[in-house]
Scaffold this active site. Structure first.
Site, mmCIF file in Angstrom:
data_model
loop_
_atom_site.group_PDB
_atom_site.id
_atom_site.type_symbol
_atom_site.label_atom_id
_atom_site.label_comp_id
_atom_site.label_asym_id
_atom_site.label_seq_id
_atom_site.Cartn_x
_atom_site.Cartn_y
_atom_site.Cartn_z
ATOM 1 N N LYS A 23 -9.367 1.778 4.832
ATOM 2 C CA LYS A 23 -9.316 3.188 4.412
ATOM 3 C C LYS A 23 -10.160 3.421 3.159
ATOM 4 C CE LYS A 23 -6.218 4.510 1.512
ATOM 5 N NZ LYS A 23 -6.012 5.281 0.305
ATOM 6 N N ASN A 24 -10.025 2.542 2.167
ATOM 7 C CA ASN A 24 -10.701 2.794 0.891
ATOM 8 C C ASN A 24 -12.196 2.489 0.935
ATOM 9 O OD1 ASN A 24 -8.388 3.764 -0.169
ATOM 10 N ND2 ASN A 24 -7.874 1.941 -1.374
ATOM 11 N N CYS A 117 -0.950 11.961 -10.299
ATOM 12 C CA CYS A 117 -0.069 11.810 -9.145
ATOM 13 C C CYS A 117 0.991 10.785 -9.513
ATOM 14 C CB CYS A 117 -0.848 11.375 -7.913
ATOM 15 S SG CYS A 117 -1.507 9.721 -8.035
ATOM 16 N N ARG A 122 -4.667 9.132 -13.439
ATOM 17 C CA ARG A 122 -5.877 9.183 -12.619
ATOM 18 C C ARG A 122 -6.964 10.138 -13.130
ATOM 19 N NH1 ARG A 122 -4.707 8.038 -6.474
ATOM 20 N NH2 ARG A 122 -6.682 6.979 -6.757
ATOM 21 N N ASP A 309 -2.836 -2.343 -5.173
ATOM 22 C CA ASP A 309 -2.371 -1.735 -3.920
ATOM 23 C C ASP A 309 -1.443 -2.653 -3.121
ATOM 24 O OD1 ASP A 309 -3.764 0.524 -4.582
ATOM 25 O OD2 ASP A 309 -5.502 0.065 -3.330
ATOM 26 N N ARG A 401 -0.891 8.321 5.383
ATOM 27 C CA ARG A 401 -2.165 8.527 4.693
ATOM 28 C C ARG A 401 -3.066 7.304 4.808
ATOM 29 N NH1 ARG A 401 -1.869 10.420 -1.295
ATOM 30 N NH2 ARG A 401 -4.052 10.039 -0.889
HETATM 31 N N1 EPU Z 1 -9.723 5.459 -14.678
HETATM 32 C C1 EPU Z 1 -10.118 6.061 -15.844
HETATM 33 N N2 EPU Z 1 -11.135 6.971 -15.796
HETATM 34 C C2 EPU Z 1 -11.779 7.280 -14.631
HETATM 35 C C3 EPU Z 1 -11.383 6.644 -13.443
HETATM 36 C C4 EPU Z 1 -10.340 5.730 -13.510
HETATM 37 O O1 EPU Z 1 -9.554 5.816 -16.903
HETATM 38 O O2 EPU Z 1 -12.698 8.106 -14.656
HETATM 39 C C5 EPU Z 1 -8.610 4.476 -14.725
HETATM 40 C C6 EPU Z 1 -7.476 4.836 -13.782
HETATM 41 O O3 EPU Z 1 -6.565 5.721 -14.375
HETATM 42 C C7 EPU Z 1 -6.883 3.483 -13.496
HETATM 43 C C8 EPU Z 1 -8.102 2.566 -13.488
HETATM 44 O O4 EPU Z 1 -9.110 3.258 -14.211
HETATM 45 O O5 EPU Z 1 -6.038 3.098 -14.528
HETATM 46 C C9 EPU Z 1 -8.627 2.212 -12.128
HETATM 47 O O6 EPU Z 1 -8.789 3.372 -11.329
HETATM 48 P P1 EPU Z 1 -9.952 3.484 -10.272
HETATM 49 O O7 EPU Z 1 -10.890 4.576 -10.677
HETATM 50 O O8 EPU Z 1 -10.541 2.162 -9.995
HETATM 51 O O9 EPU Z 1 -9.161 4.010 -8.991
HETATM 52 P P2 EPU Z 1 -9.755 4.911 -7.845
HETATM 53 O O10 EPU Z 1 -11.163 4.548 -7.629
HETATM 54 O O11 EPU Z 1 -9.448 6.344 -8.106
HETATM 55 C C10 EPU Z 1 -9.265 3.350 -5.825
HETATM 56 C C11 EPU Z 1 -8.385 3.373 -4.618
HETATM 57 C C12 EPU Z 1 -6.933 3.199 -5.034
HETATM 58 C C13 EPU Z 1 -6.797 1.888 -5.788
HETATM 59 C C14 EPU Z 1 -7.751 1.875 -6.984
HETATM 60 C C15 EPU Z 1 -7.738 0.570 -7.756
HETATM 61 C C16 EPU Z 1 -9.576 4.803 -3.072
HETATM 62 C C17 EPU Z 1 -9.617 6.060 -2.291
HETATM 63 N N3 EPU Z 1 -8.560 4.631 -3.891
HETATM 64 O O12 EPU Z 1 -8.876 4.469 -6.615
HETATM 65 O O13 EPU Z 1 -6.193 3.110 -3.812
HETATM 66 O O14 EPU Z 1 -5.474 1.725 -6.229
HETATM 67 O O15 EPU Z 1 -9.089 2.118 -6.533
HETATM 68 O O16 EPU Z 1 -8.076 -0.489 -6.933
HETATM 69 O O17 EPU Z 1 -10.439 3.955 -2.930
HETATM 70 C C18 EPU Z 1 -4.302 3.234 -2.448
HETATM 71 O O18 EPU Z 1 -5.040 2.961 -1.483
HETATM 72 O O19 EPU Z 1 -3.044 3.219 -2.371
HETATM 73 C C19 EPU Z 1 -4.917 3.587 -3.721
HETATM 74 C C20 EPU Z 1 -4.262 4.236 -4.673
#
Ligand code: EPU
Length: 428
Positions: A23-24, A117, A122, A309, A401
């Site tokens: 999915k991701n 969320c 996030r 995850d 989801r």
């Molecule tokens: N963060 C920041 N600033 C940003 C972006 C992120 O401080 O601009 C922080 C976040 O708050 C968090 C950390 O950095 O503490 C990591 O977040 P990341 O940006 O890597 O998460 P994401 O890219 O939004 C994806 C996955 C998540 C998964 C995370 C971490 C997708 C669609 N989502 O989210 O998946 O937990 O990477 O591996 O790819 C799930 O599938 O259940 C899920 C939540």
């Protein structure tokens, strides 16, 4: 209608099961298709509601999208849309990954700010910082981020580290935008997750010039245009890990097929520490657990660390393992909504900040519980497999989801799980 799962304790899981596409990985790759006018075909796509929602976001931009079986056909043509609205973005924070491609291709993009969320705040500051460094002008008002670059983007050196390390979708967004920028972009402190590498490989197949993906330093040489692609998504390492932990919790013996073993090293390592046997053979893993599992200490970290995850699912295993486990969440320090629900099932978990201390109780007891997010829902189902009597899991929209028919996979392995659809209060 609302759905619930009714789970009865069963014996050890056994048999074979195949993992779906990730999915991701597919979500940003769908967004990447916005970088070209040509048709792209994406294979091994999981039928999960996040994918359907991303398809709706693309359709809202004027793109033709068709999902048939596990094959997604995306035909942007000369689409004119530039806005990803609140109604859709608020339902899936991952939809922020349309920002980079829209900006690069249309030179303007308006995407609703995703907001927080249940798993944490996030923020998207790293996404915005990266795009700004590429020359975009960013404004945030009325709940939307508007990014513009009338003259196009230009390559830059970008340091993408945040308070909690790198960002998976932030790296993806900036990498996608940089493919069409003038000149060279270096992303330092890039996320190394396999889903980022999959996106990079898809972009390369579309004509992008990228190297270093899979490492913290990614180099992108901008090209004038990209073309359509036929691309196959990597297997879902989180689904694979969930099935591995399910097998361990039921003391079962299961072959999990269609996995990339190198994506699961941290999970395999922790399961072995917990007295679970994991044998690796080509693209399969055989997981078997004897009469007891052992406590293990886990820290979630960006890849190649133990994935956040799988934190909730691992916690479920620890609740019935011998001894005391300490689990520290370093990616989303507040991702602990499942603790209260597992404790309702007889677990002994206390939380101190971003750490949970789990005292193994041997047996859980079935109860009605509510899923609060995608991975928490999987953890509760796994707990239900190991609990006495019946467990009733509600909140299945979270499960749907990101898991394609998890209950079907577990049933195929011998679990006793039934999905029941009931009219909700407003429909009665
Ligand atoms: N963060 C920041 N600033 C940003 C972006 C992120 O401080 O601009 C922080 C976040 O708050 C968090 C950390 O950095 O503490 C990591 O977040 P990341 O940006 O890597 O998460 P994401 O890219 O939004 C994806 C996955 C998540 C998964 C995370 C971490 C997708 C669609 N989502 O989210 O998946 O937990 O990477 O591996 O790819 C799930 O599938 O259940 C899920 C939540």
């Amino acid at each position: 209608m609302i759905s619930k799962l009714f789970i009865n304790r069963t014996g050890p899981l056994h048999g074979r099961v195949t993992v779906h596409g990730a999915k991701n990985a597919v979500l940003p790759i769908m967004a990447a298709c916005l970088l070209t006018e040509e048709r792209s075909i994406v294979e091994n796509v999981p039928r999960v509601s996040d994918v359907l929602l991303m398809a709706d976001i693309l359709r809202g931009l004027g793109v033709a999208v068709d999902l048939s079986g596990d094959v997604l056909t995306i035909t942007p043509g000369q689409y004119a849309g530039t806005v990803a609205p609140y109604e859709l973005v608020s339902r899936m924070r991952g939809s922020i990954c349309v920002l980079g491609p829209l900006l690069a291709k249309q030179r303007t993009a308006q995407v609703s700010i995703p907001g927080g969320c249940v798993i944490g705040a996030r923020p998207i500051d790293l996404h915005l910082k990266g795009l700004q460094r590429l020359g975009a002008t960013i404004a945030t008002e009325h709940g939307y981020v508007t990014a513009t670059a009338p003259q196009g983007l230009r390559g830059a050196q970008i340091h993408l580290a945040g308070m909690f390390g790198s960002s998976v979708l932030g790296t993806g967004n900036v990498m996608m935008a940089a493919t069409l920028a003038h000149g060279t972009t270096m992303i330092e402190h890039a996320a190394c997750e396999p889903e980022v590498s999959d996106l990079a490989n898809c972009l390369i197949a579309m004509g992008a010039r990228i190297d270093g993906h899979g490492s913290p330093l990614i180099r992108i040489e901008g090209v004038p245009q990209l073309h359509g692609v036929r691309y196959r998504i990597i297997p879902d390492r989180i689904e694979a890990g969930t099935l591995m932990i399910a097998t361990a919790m039921s003391h079962g013996d299961v072959w999990i097929d269609g996995v990339r073993i190198e994506h699961l090293a941290a999970v395999t390592d922790k399961l072995r520490e917990a007295n679970v046997r994991v044998e690796e053979l080509d693209s399969s893993v055989q997981v078997s657990a004897g009469s007891f599992t052992q406590a293990a200490d886990v820290v979630t970290l960006p890849f190649p660390g133990f994935p956040t995850d799988l934190q909730a699912q691992m916690m479920a295993l620890m609740t019935i393992s011998r001894g005391v486990s300490v689990l520290t969440e370093k990616v989303y320090p507040d991702r602990f909504m499942h603790v209260a629900e597992l404790n309702r099932m007889g677990a002994a978990i206390t939380r101190e900040g971003s750490t949970a201390i789990i005292k193994g109780v041997g047996r859980l007891s079935g109860a009605p519980v509510a899923a609060t997010d995608l991975r928490a829902s999987a953890a509760l189902i796994l707990a239900g497999l190991a609990a006495d009597n019946q467990t009733e899991v509600s909140g299945l929209d979270h499960l749907d989801r990101g898991y394609e028919n998890l209950e079907g996979q577990l049933t195929q392995l011998g679990a006793d799980i039934r999905r029941v659809r009931e009219p909700d209060e407003t429909e009665k």
